[in-house]
Design an enzyme around this catalytic site. Structure first.
Site, PDB file in Angstrom:
ATOM      1  N   HIS A  20      49.442  82.393  53.238  1.00 41.05           N
ATOM      2  CA  HIS A  20      48.217  81.689  53.608  1.00 41.05           C
ATOM      3  C   HIS A  20      46.970  82.484  53.219  1.00 41.05           C
ATOM      4  O   HIS A  20      46.011  81.933  52.712  1.00 41.05           O
ATOM      5  CB  HIS A  20      48.220  81.371  55.110  1.00 41.05           C
ATOM      6  CG  HIS A  20      49.090  80.200  55.425  1.00 41.05           C
ATOM      7  ND1 HIS A  20      48.621  79.033  55.962  1.00 41.05           N
ATOM      8  CD2 HIS A  20      50.402  80.008  55.235  1.00 41.05           C
ATOM      9  CE1 HIS A  20      49.617  78.167  56.089  1.00 41.05           C
ATOM     10  NE2 HIS A  20      50.711  78.749  55.658  1.00 41.05           N
ATOM     11  N   ASP A 108      42.237  77.604  58.120  1.00 43.81           N
ATOM     12  CA  ASP A 108      43.674  77.439  57.991  1.00 43.81           C
ATOM     13  C   ASP A 108      44.202  76.670  59.207  1.00 43.81           C
ATOM     14  O   ASP A 108      43.815  76.929  60.348  1.00 43.81           O
ATOM     15  CB  ASP A 108      44.355  78.813  57.936  1.00 43.81           C
ATOM     16  CG  ASP A 108      45.810  78.682  57.549  1.00 43.81           C
ATOM     17  OD1 ASP A 108      46.165  79.153  56.458  1.00 43.81           O
ATOM     18  OD2 ASP A 108      46.606  78.090  58.315  1.00 43.81           O
ATOM     19  N   GLU A 360      53.207  78.753  41.546  1.00 36.98           N
ATOM     20  CA  GLU A 360      53.066  79.853  40.573  1.00 36.98           C
ATOM     21  C   GLU A 360      54.161  79.763  39.517  1.00 36.98           C
ATOM     22  O   GLU A 360      53.922  80.007  38.334  1.00 36.98           O
ATOM     23  CB  GLU A 360      53.102  81.204  41.309  1.00 36.98           C
ATOM     24  CG  GLU A 360      51.832  81.446  42.132  1.00 36.98           C
ATOM     25  CD  GLU A 360      51.979  82.510  43.224  1.00 36.98           C
ATOM     26  OE1 GLU A 360      52.942  83.310  43.161  1.00 36.98           O
ATOM     27  OE2 GLU A 360      51.137  82.540  44.139  1.00 36.98           O
ATOM     28  N   ALA A 375      59.892  76.371  56.894  1.00 34.39           N
ATOM     29  CA  ALA A 375      58.627  75.644  56.708  1.00 34.39           C
ATOM     30  C   ALA A 375      58.863  74.312  55.973  1.00 34.39           C
ATOM     31  O   ALA A 375      59.804  73.586  56.297  1.00 34.39           O
ATOM     32  CB  ALA A 375      57.617  76.517  55.980  1.00 34.39           C
TER      33      ALA A 375
HETATM   34  N1  UDP Z   1      54.092  87.580  46.693  1.00 33.06           N
HETATM   35  C1  UDP Z   1      53.886  88.632  45.825  1.00 33.06           C
HETATM   36  N2  UDP Z   1      54.812  89.628  45.775  1.00 33.06           N
HETATM   37  C2  UDP Z   1      55.930  89.639  46.560  1.00 33.06           C
HETATM   38  C3  UDP Z   1      56.148  88.556  47.439  1.00 33.06           C
HETATM   39  C4  UDP Z   1      55.197  87.531  47.485  1.00 33.06           C
HETATM   40  O1  UDP Z   1      52.885  88.666  45.097  1.00 33.06           O
HETATM   41  O2  UDP Z   1      56.732  90.571  46.450  1.00 33.06           O
HETATM   42  C5  UDP Z   1      53.077  86.502  46.778  1.00 33.06           C
HETATM   43  C6  UDP Z   1      53.449  85.306  45.944  1.00 33.06           C
HETATM   44  O3  UDP Z   1      52.935  85.425  44.632  1.00 33.06           O
HETATM   45  C7  UDP Z   1      52.812  84.162  46.724  1.00 33.06           C
HETATM   46  C8  UDP Z   1      52.827  84.647  48.173  1.00 33.06           C
HETATM   47  O4  UDP Z   1      53.007  86.054  48.102  1.00 33.06           O
HETATM   48  O5  UDP Z   1      51.476  83.978  46.314  1.00 33.06           O
HETATM   49  C9  UDP Z   1      53.976  84.047  48.964  1.00 33.06           C
HETATM   50  O6  UDP Z   1      53.654  82.751  49.319  1.00 33.06           O
HETATM   51  P1  UDP Z   1      54.731  81.598  49.438  1.00 33.06           P
HETATM   52  O7  UDP Z   1      54.015  80.365  49.849  1.00 33.06           O
HETATM   53  O8  UDP Z   1      55.513  81.502  48.204  1.00 33.06           O
HETATM   54  O9  UDP Z   1      55.750  82.075  50.535  1.00 33.06           O
HETATM   55  P2  UDP Z   1      55.627  82.727  52.009  1.00 33.06           P
HETATM   56  O10 UDP Z   1      55.463  84.176  51.804  1.00 33.06           O
HETATM   57  O11 UDP Z   1      54.442  82.100  52.690  1.00 33.06           O
HETATM   58  O12 UDP Z   1      56.934  82.375  52.631  1.00 33.06           O
END
Ligand code: UDP
Length: 473
Positions: A20, A108, A360, A375
């Site tokens: 977020h 948020d 991404e 989620a």
């Molecule tokens: N991310 C990163 N490196 C890591 C793990 C996550 O840069 O080792 C970033 C990823 O690029 C994304 C965010 O963290 O932008 C994770 O968001 P996502 O909605 O995919 O999953 P959440 O972490 O909320 O479950």
């Protein structure tokens, strides 16, 4: 006259935590690049990381800054989740808004308590849910039209009604609050209320990705699709330092990737929050090794409940073999995800389908192995595999929340089969690669001048300016 020319002032109030905080920071950067004076409201613990992401923008003269509230919440690590109570920030936020009255505040959805405060002050409130249009529609339609309690079992498939595509799901794949609304403290009402009484919502997506679902979303309430906001990170430094400082050096990571053939590497990550149990990690390790494909695997947080203190999930000699043969790079901690996904060597992404990771992957033109856990990730999986047809399902069936018991381990055979299928030189895999590259091209065009996301960001700024001349929003 001054009201017309003064630049629009936007406040952004991100929720602490990777999935977020990262996109909201990028959204603030996007609006600053469109000329809005953007202020990100932070806490003492979230400020340093956010500052890191905006320093380069500030140096190049963009109107973006941070305001740090004189209060914190208990858990501002990247592991902060939707159940973290952030109400300690309420009074400092109110004081800030009384002193500075911005043209809007983007909040948020997880700051569930904040809507009343802002509402009473009469400041236009824009919601950020963190999801795309497709999953928002899936969840709304299930909530409003499916009697989930009447399904014969957790695994009985049902068709989500009133959608442009035929989407089947099971109760076991639904968030616990859709199965049992009283499971969230205070229920889902406060979160829905944030949306209902708001001026509209900002969505990290782009029109061409999900046009039918974007139309449905815009038909309900005002919504501006301004993504993929990750594309605002253009330089290697911006891509590397997004979120947390990475565990691997940028050069070391690039050197490893540069040594690989195009499209030959699978990137494996389950996001910033998920904690996998050792028995599941072991199956992934065996499956990856058996697939004989190269990989970068970010082993995130591990459920230590069943560990004996040692990292005993690792199969005997696994890491040495992977290192020795150059087949696999196992990273512990934080990976520079954007840098990796956008590298030519990467030809697949095994993902938990968090919305940011999904977007991404799509905007980097990388097909996916979908492994949703929690989620709205099971809905995102359907978008990827059924609607866009750019992914292979690993066969995850059970929604699992935070520290709940891990219900089902996906076996090594299924991991291997999915990897081989995605990374194959087959017609099917080639079809997925072609489709996802097309999506990536559309994503890039959407955020450039003349693109739909660019236009939506401009439109919101104009609407906020127009609001200065009306007492209502
Ligand atoms: N991310 C990163 N490196 C890591 C793990 C996550 O840069 O080792 C970033 C990823 O690029 C994304 C965010 O963290 O932008 C994770 O968001 P996502 O909605 O995919 O999953 P959440 O972490 O909320 O479950």
């Amino acid at each position: 006259m001054e009201a017309e020319t003064r630049s629009v002032e936007m406040f952004f109030f991100p929720f602490m935590g990777g999935g977020h905080q990262i996109p909201m920071t990028d959204i603030a950067r996007v609006f600053a690049s469109h000329g809005a004076t953007s202020t990100i409201i932070a806490t003492p613990s979230s400020a340093p990381q956010i500052q890191n992401s905006i320093t380069r923008d500030q140096q190049s003269g963009l109107p973006i800054s941070i305001h740090t509230l004189p209060a914190d919440i208990a858990d501002t690590d990247m592991s902060a989740g939707p159940l973290v109570d952030s109400s300690a920030l309420l009074e400092p936020l109110r004081q800030l808004l009384l002193r500075h009255r911005p043209d809007c505040i983007v909040i948020d959805m997880f700051h569930r308590w904040a809507s009343d405060v802002v509402h009473h002050l009469g400041i236009p409130r824009i919601v950020f849910t963190g999801s795309g249009c497709f999953s928002l529609r899936v969840h709304d339609n299930i909530r409003n039209h499916v009697a989930v309690q009447n399904l014969s079992s957790d695994h009985e498939p049902f068709v989500v009604p009133n959608l442009p595509d035929r989407i089947q799901m099971t109760r076991s794949q639904l968030p616990v609050f859709l199965r049992n609304p009283s499971s969230l403290p205070g229920g889902v009402r406060p979160m829905k209320q944030i949306e209902e009484n708001s001026f509209g919502s900002i969505i990290n997506s782009f029109y061409e990705l999900e046009p039918a679902y974007a139309d449905l979303t815009k038909k309900g309430k005002k919504a501006w699709l301004v993504g993929p906001v990750s594309l605002s990170n253009r330089t290697a430094a911006e891509k590397t330092e997004r979120g947390k400082p990475p565990t691997i050096d940028e050069q070391e990571c690039l050197k490893w990737l540069n040594s690989k053939k195009p499209n030959s590497v699978l990137y494996v990550s389950f996001g910033s929050l998920a904690r996998l149990p050792p028995e599941q990690l072991k199956e992934i390790a065996y499956g990856l090794e058996a697939s004989e494909k190269s990989f970068i695997w970010v082993v995130g947080k591990i459920r230590t409940e069943t560990l004996d203190g040692s990292e005993n999930w690792v199969p005997e000699g696994f890491e040495e073999r992977m290192k020795g043969s150059g087949k696999g790079l196992v990273l512990r901690g934080w990976a520079p995800q954007l840098l990796i996904l956008e590298h030519d060597a990467v030809g697949g992404f095994m993902t938990h389908c968090g919305w940011n990771s999904t977007l991404e992957g799509l905007s980097s033109g990388v097909p996916m192995i979908t492994w949703p856990l929690s989620a709205e990730q099971f809905s995102n999986e359907k978008l990827v595999t059924v609607v866009l047809r750019v992914g292979v399902e690993v066969g995850s069936r059970e929604w699992v929340f935070g520290n709940d018991v891990w219900k089902e381990v996906v076996g090594r055979e299924r991991v291997e089969v999915a990897v081989r299928k995605l990374m194959a030189e087959s017609e099917e895999a080639e079809g997925m690669r072609t489709r996802v590259r097309d999506i990536a091209g559309k994503a890039r065009r959407a955020v450039e001048e003349g693109g739909t996301s660019y236009a939506d960001a401009e439109a919101l700024i104009q609407e906020l300016k127009a609001l200065r001349f009306t007492s209502q929003y």
